[in-house]
Design an enzyme around this catalytic site. Structure first.
Site, PDB file in Angstrom:
ATOM      1  N   ASP A 118      22.235  30.344  25.279  1.00  0.00           N
ATOM      2  CA  ASP A 118      22.617  31.326  26.300  1.00  0.00           C
ATOM      3  C   ASP A 118      21.962  30.928  27.619  1.00  0.00           C
ATOM      4  O   ASP A 118      21.240  29.934  27.689  1.00  0.00           O
ATOM      5  CB  ASP A 118      22.228  32.739  25.857  1.00  0.00           C
ATOM      6  CG  ASP A 118      20.729  32.912  25.708  1.00  0.00           C
ATOM      7  OD1 ASP A 118      19.975  31.964  26.003  1.00  0.00           O
ATOM      8  OD2 ASP A 118      20.296  33.994  25.284  1.00  0.00           O
ATOM      9  N   ASP A 176      28.482  36.394  19.276  1.00  0.00           N
ATOM     10  CA  ASP A 176      27.102  36.222  18.797  1.00  0.00           C
ATOM     11  C   ASP A 176      26.462  37.593  18.822  1.00  0.00           C
ATOM     12  O   ASP A 176      26.814  38.433  19.671  1.00  0.00           O
ATOM     13  CB  ASP A 176      26.300  35.296  19.715  1.00  0.00           C
ATOM     14  CG  ASP A 176      25.827  36.027  20.965  1.00  0.00           C
ATOM     15  OD1 ASP A 176      26.661  36.248  21.862  1.00  0.00           O
ATOM     16  OD2 ASP A 176      24.650  36.424  21.026  1.00  0.00           O
ATOM     17  N   CYS A 233      30.837  41.540  -2.757  1.00  0.00           N
ATOM     18  CA  CYS A 233      30.370  40.302  -2.124  1.00  0.00           C
ATOM     19  C   CYS A 233      30.036  39.264  -3.182  1.00  0.00           C
ATOM     20  O   CYS A 233      29.469  39.581  -4.221  1.00  0.00           O
ATOM     21  CB  CYS A 233      29.135  40.606  -1.275  1.00  0.00           C
ATOM     22  SG  CYS A 233      28.456  39.165  -0.447  1.00  0.00           S
ATOM     23  N   CYS A 276      28.126  36.518  -2.433  1.00  0.00           N
ATOM     24  CA  CYS A 276      27.013  35.683  -1.945  1.00  0.00           C
ATOM     25  C   CYS A 276      25.953  35.566  -3.043  1.00  0.00           C
ATOM     26  O   CYS A 276      25.939  36.334  -3.998  1.00  0.00           O
ATOM     27  CB  CYS A 276      26.419  36.244  -0.652  1.00  0.00           C
ATOM     28  SG  CYS A 276      25.191  37.541  -0.832  1.00  0.00           S
ATOM     29  N   CYS A 287      24.013  38.813  -3.719  1.00  0.00           N
ATOM     30  CA  CYS A 287      24.753  39.862  -4.430  1.00  0.00           C
ATOM     31  C   CYS A 287      25.080  39.459  -5.864  1.00  0.00           C
ATOM     32  O   CYS A 287      25.278  40.311  -6.721  1.00  0.00           O
ATOM     33  CB  CYS A 287      26.013  40.230  -3.653  1.00  0.00           C
ATOM     34  SG  CYS A 287      25.591  41.156  -2.141  1.00  0.00           S
ATOM     35  N   HIS A 320      22.263  38.069   2.905  1.00  0.00           N
ATOM     36  CA  HIS A 320      23.498  38.801   2.611  1.00  0.00           C
ATOM     37  C   HIS A 320      24.243  39.165   3.883  1.00  0.00           C
ATOM     38  O   HIS A 320      25.459  38.968   3.985  1.00  0.00           O
ATOM     39  CB  HIS A 320      23.257  40.069   1.791  1.00  0.00           C
ATOM     40  CG  HIS A 320      24.459  40.959   1.861  1.00  0.00           C
ATOM     41  ND1 HIS A 320      25.613  40.656   1.180  1.00  0.00           N
ATOM     42  CD2 HIS A 320      24.732  42.052   2.614  1.00  0.00           C
ATOM     43  CE1 HIS A 320      26.540  41.547   1.502  1.00  0.00           C
ATOM     44  NE2 HIS A 320      26.034  42.405   2.369  1.00  0.00           N
TER      45      HIS A 320
END
Lengths: 381, 381
Positions: free
Chosen positions: A93, A272, A310, A312, A315, A341
């Site tokens: 940024d 973002d 989920c 992932c 999870c 997560h």
């Protein structure tokens, strides 16, 4: 425009679009959500974790990296992507938002911003050309023009002033960037930032000014600073009309899943936000059924994963009861698991968005997602 | 002895031995180093991280788990291994060492220890039978007899007193454990703990007393509390003579790599210690060339991995300069990376030790390891 940088729209659904950005360090798909790696790491995550979540580009904060470890060290180490052992696309940024966030430590004039380091109180001066030099040294694939972000609400006079400075700094920065690239081509792409607070006519003016400077991509700055969701949508819808279709469009600092879905529907390509990672560290994760304040006592006995829908690795393995227990013991592991997560959740959302646009069913996807998501949203946020 | 628990010596080299322990939740190889997962997580590590390091058994602290989340919740969730989603062998300590470490909050009598929770000041009473009940509920594969650990140095009178109590509590605990297992067999194995401070005759007495109670394994407690390395070796060498060859021998709270190598040479099979993880969080990691205080300014520009001879995922990817920068920014990621490396380093050391014993070259391995390791040890610790 840099030879190493390109953007291609691969498919559209209404005005939502799905595409791919090519940079020196590889490609990333859009719409993209870029996890925030403030000081060169996304808090509580390793590069392997980011890869596991499917992140393709991460953001570093110029303000933080300039102060520590300093842009010269990062340059010596081959630039941000290499220093962080990430080796994939990065963006920095402009520092403008950080300076805006710490007004007690900074003073703004037409020339630039003087500020004091939050580390040691040392005095520094950021101005258009300086911010370009610092970012070129840090060496992300995409860097941002120096801008002035204002609070919300702000008087029209102040907002106009900030938009005027932003244009002035954008011109100076762009000129110095072009000169520097001519001398020593890096392949870095410079994006402009449109300001104008919540005033449509200022947004129009700022957009026309910034677009005229022919950046490699354009961003809407100065939103997600306290305005209502309706105002955010109104400003996004209004401003995007002026942003070229053939260049990436970036909505800075956004946001909640519903905001991302809104902005994608208008043709935004990049986002973002610290929300998924920061909130994870304070006991809240994002799930397909809305935000979950997993630190709450009601989950002390809950065998379910953070998000039952989920896939992932968190999870698939851990219960709410366990993660909640660790969080309440102030165990770092809780922050690691929750951050993973939520980062995965946002990357998964973007994957689904891209697929929905490709399949010309984005509107339907958005509706279905929000129907499930918003059941709990109001309760938890 | 439990039907589900067994120990087998697979090979010996002099009196060092390499073997395998079978528990309800699977096997672990010995000599084993057990990472400390205080409240049900090894600090800054996930279960995947522990697997990646090759850990085969982790330790939980009874004191901490009893207070939060409470042994009843863990029992309801299927026991420690399952609650933590670790699903492999676990061990809990007796709580004795924690209570010894927080003397201001605890009071010891022949009956047991009254103490105040460090969370909320609530009063609690641990005694032999209670500690067995709590540990059976937590449900680790190996649990420890309640003991009294004394400071170093300690008067002979106090040390004798503590050893006497430790025997008394061991008897009571063993009886209550046997009764409970008769009623409701869990497959958990109970280990005894030998005390006696740095007095050989007290160690002899305590060893004979504890061994007579026929535990499934035996531990040397009360070392690594401030005595010299020579005293630690003398006590280990002396005490181990009394410890049955066919049962696992556990040296509690040890230790530095050189201590582990020393103790393995006398036939110790199990170790636990917070050193690799705690030190990682304060800026020091263990490497093949000795401890490395990676937070130091001299590493700010260092491209090398934490340990040039290490093949862990951290050393294959990240530089000292990057990890040092993150550490100095108080980034959680720095703690995650450093903890991973040091945990891997200890597990790798144990793998090398086991292989060396199997190959009848343990003495040589120890000498070579220490030659390289001790070059920097004195400088950094």
């Amino acid at each position: 425009m840099s030879d190493h940088f390109s953007f291609k729209v691969l498919s559209s659904d209404d005005i939502a679009r799905q595409g791919i950005v090519t940079t020196l360090h590889g490609q990333f798909q859009t719409p993209a959500f870029m996890p925030v790696g403030t000081s060169g790491a996304v808090k509580a995550m390793t590069a392997e974790d980011l890869e596991g979540c499917g992140a393709e580009i991460i953001l570093g904060n110029t303000y933080h990296l300039y102060l520590r470890p300093g842009e010269k060290l990062i340059k010596e180490k081959g630039g941000l992507a290499r220093f962080c052992a990430w080796n994939k696309p990065t963006i920095t940024d402009s520092g403008g938002f950080q300076l805006f966030s710490m007004q007690d430590l900074s003073r703004i004039s037409d020339e630039g911003v003087t500020f004091k380091s939050h580390h040691d109180g040392s005095a520094h001066f950021f101005y258009a050309e300086k911010v370009i030099q610092v970012q070129r040294d840090i060496g992300a694939d995409i860097i941002m023009s120096f801008d002035q972000c204002v609070s919300f609400p702000e008087s029209k006079e102040e907002a106009a002033n900030a938009a005027r400075r932003t244009y002035d700094w954008a011109k100076k920065g762009k000129e110095s960037f072009d000169r520097a690239e001519k001398e020593n081509q890096t392949g870095i792409a410079l994006f402009g930032i449109i300001q104008g607070s919540a005033f449509k006519d200022l947004r129009t003016l700022s957009a026309e000014q910034i677009i005229s400077l022919d950046f490699s991509g354009n961003a809407i700055g100065g939103l997600a600073v306290g305005e209502s969701k309706e105002e955010m949508e109104e400003m996004t819808a209004h401003t995007i009309q002026f942003m070229p279709h053939n260049l990436p469009r970036y909505l800075m600092g956004v946001g909640y899943p519903e905001d991302i879905l809104m902005a994608v529907s208008y043709g935004i390509d990049m986002f973002d936000c610290v929300l998924p990672t920061r909130n994870a560290r304070t006991g809240m994760v994002f799930t397909s059924e809305g935000p979950l304040v997993f630190r709450n006592a009601e989950y002390s006995d809950d065998d379910r994963p953070l998000d039952s829908n989920c896939d992932c690795r968190v999870c698939r393995r851990y219960s709410r009861a366990y993660i909640r227990h660790l969080y309440n013991q102030r165990e770092i592991t809780a922050l690691v698991l929750a951050t993973y997560h939520s980062t995965y959740f946002f990357q998964s959302l973007m994957r689904q968005i891209r697929k929905a646009i490709e399949g010309k069913r984005f509107r339907r996807f958005r509706k279905d997602f929000l129907e499930r998501y918003e059941k709990n949203r109001d309760a938890a946020t």
